[in-house]
Design a protein around this motif. Structure first.
Motif, PDB file in Angstrom:
ATOM      1  N   GLN A  40       0.833  -1.202   0.000  1.00 31.00           N
ATOM      2  CA  GLN A  40       0.000   0.000   0.000  1.00 31.00           C
ATOM      3  C   GLN A  40       0.869   1.253   0.000  1.00 31.00           C
ATOM      4  O   GLN A  40       1.928   1.285   0.632  1.00 31.00           O
ATOM      5  N   GLU A  44      -1.992   5.158   2.750  1.00 35.04           N
ATOM      6  CA  GLU A  44      -3.039   4.165   2.986  1.00 35.04           C
ATOM      7  C   GLU A  44      -2.707   3.211   4.128  1.00 35.04           C
ATOM      8  O   GLU A  44      -3.515   2.370   4.498  1.00 35.04           O
ATOM      9  N   ARG A  45      -1.499   3.322   4.668  1.00 30.60           N
ATOM     10  CA  ARG A  45      -1.116   2.423   5.766  1.00 30.60           C
ATOM     11  C   ARG A  45      -1.584   3.009   7.095  1.00 30.60           C
ATOM     12  O   ARG A  45      -1.765   4.222   7.218  1.00 30.60           O
ATOM     13  N   ASP A 222       2.183  -4.802   8.040  1.00 37.38           N
ATOM     14  CA  ASP A 222       2.141  -3.336   8.166  1.00 37.38           C
ATOM     15  C   ASP A 222       2.202  -2.633   6.803  1.00 37.38           C
ATOM     16  O   ASP A 222       1.864  -1.454   6.694  1.00 37.38           O
ATOM     17  N   LEU A 223       2.623  -3.351   5.760  1.00 35.10           N
ATOM     18  CA  LEU A 223       2.718  -2.751   4.418  1.00 35.10           C
ATOM     19  C   LEU A 223       1.463  -2.986   3.587  1.00 35.10           C
ATOM     20  O   LEU A 223       1.297  -2.406   2.516  1.00 35.10           O
ATOM     21  N   THR A 224       0.589  -3.870   4.077  1.00 37.92           N
ATOM     22  CA  THR A 224      -0.542  -4.325   3.263  1.00 37.92           C
ATOM     23  C   THR A 224      -1.876  -3.918   3.893  1.00 37.92           C
ATOM     24  O   THR A 224      -1.926  -3.419   5.011  1.00 37.92           O
ATOM     25  N   ALA A 225      -2.941  -4.184   3.137  1.00 35.19           N
ATOM     26  CA  ALA A 225      -4.297  -4.059   3.687  1.00 35.19           C
ATOM     27  C   ALA A 225      -4.982  -5.403   3.521  1.00 35.19           C
ATOM     28  O   ALA A 225      -4.939  -5.994   2.441  1.00 35.19           O
ATOM     29  N   PHE A 291      -6.624  -5.875   8.909  1.00 35.32           N
ATOM     30  CA  PHE A 291      -5.236  -6.246   8.641  1.00 35.32           C
ATOM     31  C   PHE A 291      -5.030  -7.734   8.817  1.00 35.32           C
ATOM     32  O   PHE A 291      -5.656  -8.366   9.662  1.00 35.32           O
TER      33      PHE A 291
END
Length: 356
Positions: A40, A44-45, A222-225, A291
């Motif tokens: 993301q 957006e994080r 933490d980098l993704t959704a 998450f």
């Protein structure tokens, strides 16, 4: 079987989306880092400094639905928070646990078994396996696969839902439907609706859509959704979450987020856009996001309580009788639904589609 090498961009999309392996298939390969398609942009994080640790959404004991205090708590929570949890709702704990286990069982099936339920292979429109949210429209993919089960009738569910989860899902839907009706009666009564007749029932709960959401372990959560920031387009959503946690809702303070902790036996209820429109903004649909987890596969199971596809949705006559000006026009729900899925998750922007 040796793990396939997945490297360049087109490989990932092909493997996950076109070949139908999903992000579950990607996780099974044992990736150590998240592919670029899932990373993301910074804005957006989730910023940990924006999480309100001293705030939480209300938890309401609904063991006595007829108690005016219970109704008041539900309607106040729907107006202020748009989200609340309910306990002692009448769905037995063993039914909830059995469904969560069944969801895990389905996603732990061999990939060839799972693929039988992809849209192009599925035996019926009442069951469909998907990945992310709307892969053809998203800039960044979400770390989630989901099985959609449409609740048309017990007979159709028995005939077409996957054997790995159908008995548990049917049992849950039969019990949950009673809770949904109770909640809608309470919420609509506050809006001046004395009785939910057939037409109103179709406009509120003409379609019940059960999703089994699966967020496999993620090397860099933490980098993704798992699910990007959005509000639901339902009338209400009834969510069963597992013990992993990871659901965040927009707080009442500017740009803040609140974690919704898993509570054993609880169901999380949130107001969707449809009820915000019907109530002419008395009730609020609230942005939320979810998450994945580094160490555990996460399961969450929403029922989207939607209008029938050709239902016309707009501010209720009972709400406008007091002289309020309508904020929303009348929209056909299927048009609103298509608009929602024509783009990636983008907060509450879908509601502009219905604004006057």
């Amino acid at each position: 079987m040796s793990a396939p090498m997945i490297s360049i961009s087109s490989d990932v999309i092909d493997f996950v989306v076109h070949k139908g392996n999903g992000v579950t298939g990607l996780a099974e390969v044992g990736l150590q880092i998240v592919p670029d398609q899932y990373i993301q942009p910074l804005e957006e994080r989730l910023d940990p400094s924006k999480v309100e640790t001293d705030d939480s959404i209300p938890i309401i004991d609904v063991s006595n639905w007829d108690d005016p205090k219970v109704a008041e708590s539900i309607c106040d929570a729907a107006s202020k928070w748009g989200f609340f949890q309910i306990l002692n709702h009448g769905v037995p704990l063993e039914v909830l646990e059995a469904l969560k286990n069944a969801a895990r069982t389905f996603f732990e099936l061999p990939v060839e078994e799972r693929k039988k339920y992809l849209r192009e292979n599925s035996p019926s429109q009442v069951v469909c396996l998907s990945t992310s949210f709307s892969p053809q429209a998203e800039k960044v993919l979400e770390w989630k696969d989901f099985l959609t089960l449409l609740w048309v009738s017990e007979n159709e569910a028995s005939a077409f839902w996957p054997p790995a989860c159908k008995d548990q899902a049917i049992e849950y839907m039969k019990k949950a439907e009673l809770v949904i009706r109770r909640l809608l009666e309470v919420l609509l009564k506050r809006l001046g609706v004395k009785e939910i007749d057939k037409a109103k029932e179709y406009m509120l709960m003409g379609e019940l859509r059960l999703n089994l959401n699966y967020y496999p372990r993620c090397p860099n959560p933490d980098l993704t959704a798992g699910v990007g920031c959005h509000s639901d387009i339902s009338a209400i959503t009834v969510l069963l979450q597992d013990e992993t946690g990871g659901l965040y809702v927009r707080g009442t303070k500017e740009d803040s987020w609140i974690h919704v902790p898993p509570v054993e036996g609880a169901l999380v209820i949130n107001i969707g856009d449809v009820l915000q429109i019907l109530s002419n903004d008395k009730y609020k649909s609230i942005e939320h996001r979810a998450f994945a987890n580094r160490d555990k596969n996460r399961v969450s199971i929403p029922i989207f309580v939607n209008p029938g596809s050709d239902a016309i949705v707009g501010p209720l006559q009972e709400v406008l009788e007091s002289g309020q000006k309508p904020i929303y026009k009348q929209v056909v729900f299927s048009d609103y639904f298509k608009h929602f899925f024509s783009k990636g998750h983008d907060g509450k922007k879908t509601m502009k589609f219905a604004k006057i």
